[in-house]
Design a protein around this motif. Structure first.
Motif, PDB file in Angstrom:
ATOM      1  N   MET A   1      15.820  31.017   2.465  1.00 43.86           N
ATOM      2  CA  MET A   1      14.523  30.811   1.849  1.00 43.86           C
ATOM      3  C   MET A   1      14.130  29.335   1.982  1.00 43.86           C
ATOM      4  SD  MET A   1      13.430  32.041  -1.927  1.00 43.86           S
ATOM      5  CE  MET A   1      12.745  30.757  -2.941  1.00 43.86           C
ATOM      6  N   LYS A   2      12.863  29.098   2.275  1.00 39.73           N
ATOM      7  CA  LYS A   2      12.376  27.731   2.505  1.00 39.73           C
ATOM      8  C   LYS A   2      12.488  26.896   1.236  1.00 39.73           C
ATOM      9  CE  LYS A   2       8.147  25.208   3.598  1.00 39.73           C
ATOM     10  NZ  LYS A   2       8.080  24.513   2.309  1.00 39.73           N
ATOM     11  N   LYS A   3      13.052  25.699   1.393  1.00 37.30           N
ATOM     12  CA  LYS A   3      13.174  24.790   0.255  1.00 37.30           C
ATOM     13  C   LYS A   3      11.813  24.168  -0.051  1.00 37.30           C
ATOM     14  CE  LYS A   3      17.632  25.285  -0.184  1.00 37.30           C
ATOM     15  NZ  LYS A   3      17.714  26.466   0.666  1.00 37.30           N
ATOM     16  N   LYS A   4      11.540  23.997  -1.330  1.00 34.08           N
ATOM     17  CA  LYS A   4      10.293  23.357  -1.760  1.00 34.08           C
ATOM     18  C   LYS A   4      10.575  21.885  -2.037  1.00 34.08           C
ATOM     19  CE  LYS A   4       7.623  27.180  -3.440  1.00 34.08           C
ATOM     20  NZ  LYS A   4       6.676  27.564  -4.501  1.00 34.08           N
ATOM     21  N   ILE A   5       9.822  21.044  -1.361  1.00 34.11           N
ATOM     22  CA  ILE A   5      10.086  19.600  -1.395  1.00 34.11           C
ATOM     23  C   ILE A   5       8.867  18.857  -1.949  1.00 34.11           C
ATOM     24  CG2 ILE A   5      10.856  17.624  -0.029  1.00 34.11           C
ATOM     25  CD1 ILE A   5      12.768  19.579   0.835  1.00 34.11           C
ATOM     26  N   ALA A   6       9.127  17.917  -2.864  1.00 30.62           N
ATOM     27  CA  ALA A   6       8.085  17.028  -3.381  1.00 30.62           C
ATOM     28  C   ALA A   6       8.406  15.594  -2.961  1.00 30.62           C
ATOM     29  CB  ALA A   6       7.995  17.130  -4.906  1.00 30.62           C
ATOM     30  N   PHE A   7       7.392  14.740  -2.974  1.00 30.67           N
ATOM     31  CA  PHE A   7       7.570  13.354  -2.517  1.00 30.67           C
ATOM     32  C   PHE A   7       6.777  12.432  -3.428  1.00 30.67           C
ATOM     33  CE2 PHE A   7       7.993   9.675  -0.007  1.00 30.67           C
ATOM     34  CZ  PHE A   7       8.864   9.919   1.039  1.00 30.67           C
ATOM     35  N   ALA A   8       7.465  11.453  -4.028  1.00 28.58           N
ATOM     36  CA  ALA A   8       6.815  10.457  -4.888  1.00 28.58           C
ATOM     37  C   ALA A   8       6.865   9.088  -4.220  1.00 28.58           C
ATOM     38  CB  ALA A   8       7.504  10.393  -6.251  1.00 28.58           C
ATOM     39  N   THR A   9       5.703   8.479  -4.041  1.00 29.20           N
ATOM     40  CA  THR A   9       5.642   7.121  -3.491  1.00 29.20           C
ATOM     41  C   THR A   9       4.298   6.498  -3.816  1.00 29.20           C
ATOM     42  OG1 THR A   9       6.106   5.750  -1.551  1.00 29.20           O
ATOM     43  CG2 THR A   9       4.676   7.650  -1.195  1.00 29.20           C
ATOM     44  N   CYS A  10       4.258   5.151  -3.720  1.00 28.03           N
ATOM     45  CA  CYS A  10       2.975   4.450  -3.839  1.00 28.03           C
ATOM     46  C   CYS A  10       2.927   3.281  -2.857  1.00 28.03           C
ATOM     47  CB  CYS A  10       2.747   3.967  -5.271  1.00 28.03           C
ATOM     48  SG  CYS A  10       4.001   2.825  -5.864  1.00 28.03           S
ATOM     49  N   VAL A  11       3.878   3.258  -1.891  1.00 30.01           N
ATOM     50  CA  VAL A  11       3.923   2.155  -0.931  1.00 30.01           C
ATOM     51  C   VAL A  11       4.017   2.676   0.509  1.00 30.01           C
ATOM     52  CG1 VAL A  11       4.968   0.541  -2.567  1.00 30.01           C
ATOM     53  CG2 VAL A  11       6.427   1.899  -1.081  1.00 30.01           C
ATOM     54  N   GLN A  12       3.795   1.763   1.455  1.00 33.64           N
ATOM     55  CA  GLN A  12       3.740   2.128   2.871  1.00 33.64           C
ATOM     56  C   GLN A  12       5.033   2.775   3.367  1.00 33.64           C
ATOM     57  OE1 GLN A  12       1.089   2.062   5.050  1.00 33.64           O
ATOM     58  NE2 GLN A  12       2.527   3.214   6.321  1.00 33.64           N
ATOM     59  N   LEU A  13       6.187   2.288   2.897  1.00 30.44           N
ATOM     60  CA  LEU A  13       7.456   2.870   3.352  1.00 30.44           C
ATOM     61  C   LEU A  13       7.487   4.370   3.070  1.00 30.44           C
ATOM     62  CD1 LEU A  13       9.934   0.123   2.051  1.00 30.44           C
ATOM     63  CD2 LEU A  13       9.187   0.465   4.413  1.00 30.44           C
ATOM     64  N   GLY A  14       6.989   4.771   1.914  1.00 30.18           N
ATOM     65  CA  GLY A  14       6.962   6.190   1.562  1.00 30.18           C
ATOM     66  C   GLY A  14       5.941   6.958   2.374  1.00 30.18           C
ATOM     67  N   THR A  33       2.051  10.244  -6.986  1.00 30.33           N
ATOM     68  CA  THR A  33       1.791   8.814  -6.798  1.00 30.33           C
ATOM     69  C   THR A  33       1.285   8.218  -8.095  1.00 30.33           C
ATOM     70  OG1 THR A  33       0.784   7.208  -5.290  1.00 30.33           O
ATOM     71  CG2 THR A  33      -0.619   9.042  -6.020  1.00 30.33           C
ATOM     72  N   LEU A  34       1.160   6.892  -8.141  1.00 26.55           N
ATOM     73  CA  LEU A  34       0.626   6.240  -9.329  1.00 26.55           C
ATOM     74  C   LEU A  34      -0.885   6.457  -9.420  1.00 26.55           C
ATOM     75  CD1 LEU A  34       2.421   2.752  -9.342  1.00 26.55           C
ATOM     76  CD2 LEU A  34       2.786   4.629 -10.951  1.00 26.55           C
ATOM     77  N   LYS A  35      -1.407   6.412 -10.623  1.00 32.88           N
ATOM     78  CA  LYS A  35      -2.854   6.432 -10.809  1.00 32.88           C
ATOM     79  C   LYS A  35      -3.463   5.253 -10.054  1.00 32.88           C
ATOM     80  CE  LYS A  35      -2.844   8.891 -15.201  1.00 32.88           C
ATOM     81  NZ  LYS A  35      -3.001   8.811 -16.672  1.00 32.88           N
ATOM     82  N   ASP A  36      -4.681   5.467  -9.554  1.00 32.39           N
ATOM     83  CA  ASP A  36      -5.303   4.493  -8.647  1.00 32.39           C
ATOM     84  C   ASP A  36      -5.349   3.073  -9.203  1.00 32.39           C
ATOM     85  OD1 ASP A  36      -5.666   6.619  -7.016  1.00 32.39           O
ATOM     86  OD2 ASP A  36      -7.850   6.658  -7.110  1.00 32.39           O
ATOM     87  N   GLU A  37      -5.556   2.942 -10.523  1.00 29.06           N
ATOM     88  CA  GLU A  37      -5.747   1.607 -11.099  1.00 29.06           C
ATOM     89  C   GLU A  37      -4.420   0.877 -11.336  1.00 29.06           C
ATOM     90  OE1 GLU A  37      -5.534   4.503 -14.605  1.00 29.06           O
ATOM     91  OE2 GLU A  37      -6.388   4.487 -12.585  1.00 29.06           O
ATOM     92  N   LYS A  38      -3.299   1.541 -11.148  1.00 30.91           N
ATOM     93  CA  LYS A  38      -2.000   0.926 -11.444  1.00 30.91           C
ATOM     94  C   LYS A  38      -1.408   0.249 -10.204  1.00 30.91           C
ATOM     95  CE  LYS A  38       0.912   2.763 -14.354  1.00 30.91           C
ATOM     96  NZ  LYS A  38       0.741   2.082 -15.637  1.00 30.91           N
ATOM     97  N   ALA A  39      -0.698  -0.864 -10.427  1.00 28.74           N
ATOM     98  CA  ALA A  39       0.059  -1.583  -9.383  1.00 28.74           C
ATOM     99  C   ALA A  39      -0.793  -1.932  -8.167  1.00 28.74           C
ATOM    100  CB  ALA A  39       1.275  -0.755  -8.949  1.00 28.74           C
ATOM    101  N   LYS A  40      -2.041  -2.335  -8.426  1.00 24.48           N
ATOM    102  CA  LYS A  40      -2.950  -2.632  -7.306  1.00 24.48           C
ATOM    103  C   LYS A  40      -2.445  -3.777  -6.428  1.00 24.48           C
ATOM    104  CE  LYS A  40      -7.389  -0.880  -8.900  1.00 24.48           C
ATOM    105  NZ  LYS A  40      -8.783  -1.225  -9.251  1.00 24.48           N
ATOM    106  N   ASN A  41      -1.678  -4.699  -7.017  1.00 25.88           N
ATOM    107  CA  ASN A  41      -1.210  -5.870  -6.263  1.00 25.88           C
ATOM    108  C   ASN A  41       0.212  -5.720  -5.741  1.00 25.88           C
ATOM    109  OD1 ASN A  41      -3.648  -7.263  -6.731  1.00 25.88           O
ATOM    110  ND2 ASN A  41      -2.949  -7.836  -8.777  1.00 25.88           N
ATOM    111  N   LYS A  42       0.798  -4.539  -5.885  1.00 27.47           N
ATOM    112  CA  LYS A  42       2.168  -4.303  -5.412  1.00 27.47           C
ATOM    113  C   LYS A  42       2.216  -4.434  -3.893  1.00 27.47           C
ATOM    114  CE  LYS A  42       5.765  -0.695  -5.618  1.00 27.47           C
ATOM    115  NZ  LYS A  42       6.858  -1.433  -6.240  1.00 27.47           N
TER     116      LYS A  42
END
Length: 274
Positions: A1-14, A33-42
């Motif tokens: 059975m196909k595995k279900k995969i999720a992905f969390a990132t907010c940067v280019q590497l991800g 991902t993070l809400k749009d207004e968060k970590a804008k300068n990361k």
């Protein structure tokens, strides 16, 4: 059975990993991902709306990876594996245990060396001749989980953070492509880290990029290379002005920023406070 995969990132590497998953014919069942207004300068901050729309993937925007909302959505989508890459918040036990098989991270060192923060600048400041990227199963520690795979990156005395960031990005892509099928087929081999070899590197702040007159040419040169783009840059105070140095050369005799054993001569720089 196909595995279900999720992905969390907010940067280019991800994002590079997500793009590679789709390029090799894989799919993702949930993007976080993070809400749009968060970590804008990361450093390397990106947004996942476009790729979510392109591949018709559900997207969840959050304040914190440990929020109850995250647990609920992981359960709702019956996620088997969750990738958490380029994410500064530490996932707690509840998050790590909600996916069927757990969570997978990447760290831009050859673990167990260089656990912690600011791995790209530190590799240059420390004058390492090689570093790399480690894919590993997350546990409750910081970068302490069992290793899935690693890739080595060579450094030399001219390597800049810009170049190393790109090499790290490329290695993320390489490792995703190499281990994706093993992950979705639940066929990975886990190797325990040798804690006796472990080192921990502390976080860095923009003010840590200050070039001090007591530094040697070698120390100042490494610092400039270590915190150039995409990082905030090295700097030198001259009265009420700040000279932000993106690249430089060193010289025993020529003028520039005076150091303990010579001079740092800015090549690419900005003068702030004029």
């Amino acid at each position: 059975m196909k595995k279900k995969i999720a992905f969390a990132t907010c940067v280019q590497l991800g994002l590079s990993c997500i793009e590679e998953i789709y390029r090799i014919g894989g799919s993702l069942d949930l993007l976080i991902t993070l809400k749009d207004e968060k970590a804008k300068n990361k450093s390397g901050r990106i947004y996942l709306d476009e790729i979510a729309t392109e591949h018709n993937a559900p997207i969840l925007k959050i304040d914190n990876i440990n929020d109850q909302e995250v647990l609920s959505v992981l359960k709702e989508h019956q996620i088997d594996w969750l990738f958490i890459i380029g994410w500064s918040q530490i996932a707690r036990k509840d998050v790590l245990e909600t996916p069927t098989y757990g969570c997978i991270g990447m760290h831009p060192t050859l673990l167990p060396v260089g656990r912690g923060r600011a791995a790209i600048p530190w590799a240059i400041i420390k004058g390492l001749d090689e570093t790399g990227v480690t894919m590993f199963k997350l546990d409750e520690g910081v970068d302490t989980g069992d290793i899935i795979g690693q890739g080595v990156i060579k450094l030399d005395q001219d390597t800049t953070a810009t170049e190393l960031y790109q090499k790290v990005d490329d290695m993320h892509i390489t490792l995703i492509a190499k281990y994706w099928n093993d992950i979705v087929n639940n066929n990975i081999t886990l190797t325990k880290q040798n804690d006796a070899d472990a080192t921990e590197w502390p976080g860095r702040k923009p003010e840590d990029g200050e070039i001090l007159s007591g530094m040697t040419m070698d120390e100042a040169g490494k610092l400039v290379r270590a915190v150039t783009h995409p990082y905030p840059g090295a700097f030198y105070k001259d009265g009420d002005k700040t000279i932000r140095v993106w690249s430089a050369k060193t010289d025993k005799n020529d003028g520039g920023i005076k150091l303990s054993d010579g001079y740092l001569i800015p090549i690419d720089y900005e003068i702030e406070g004029l």
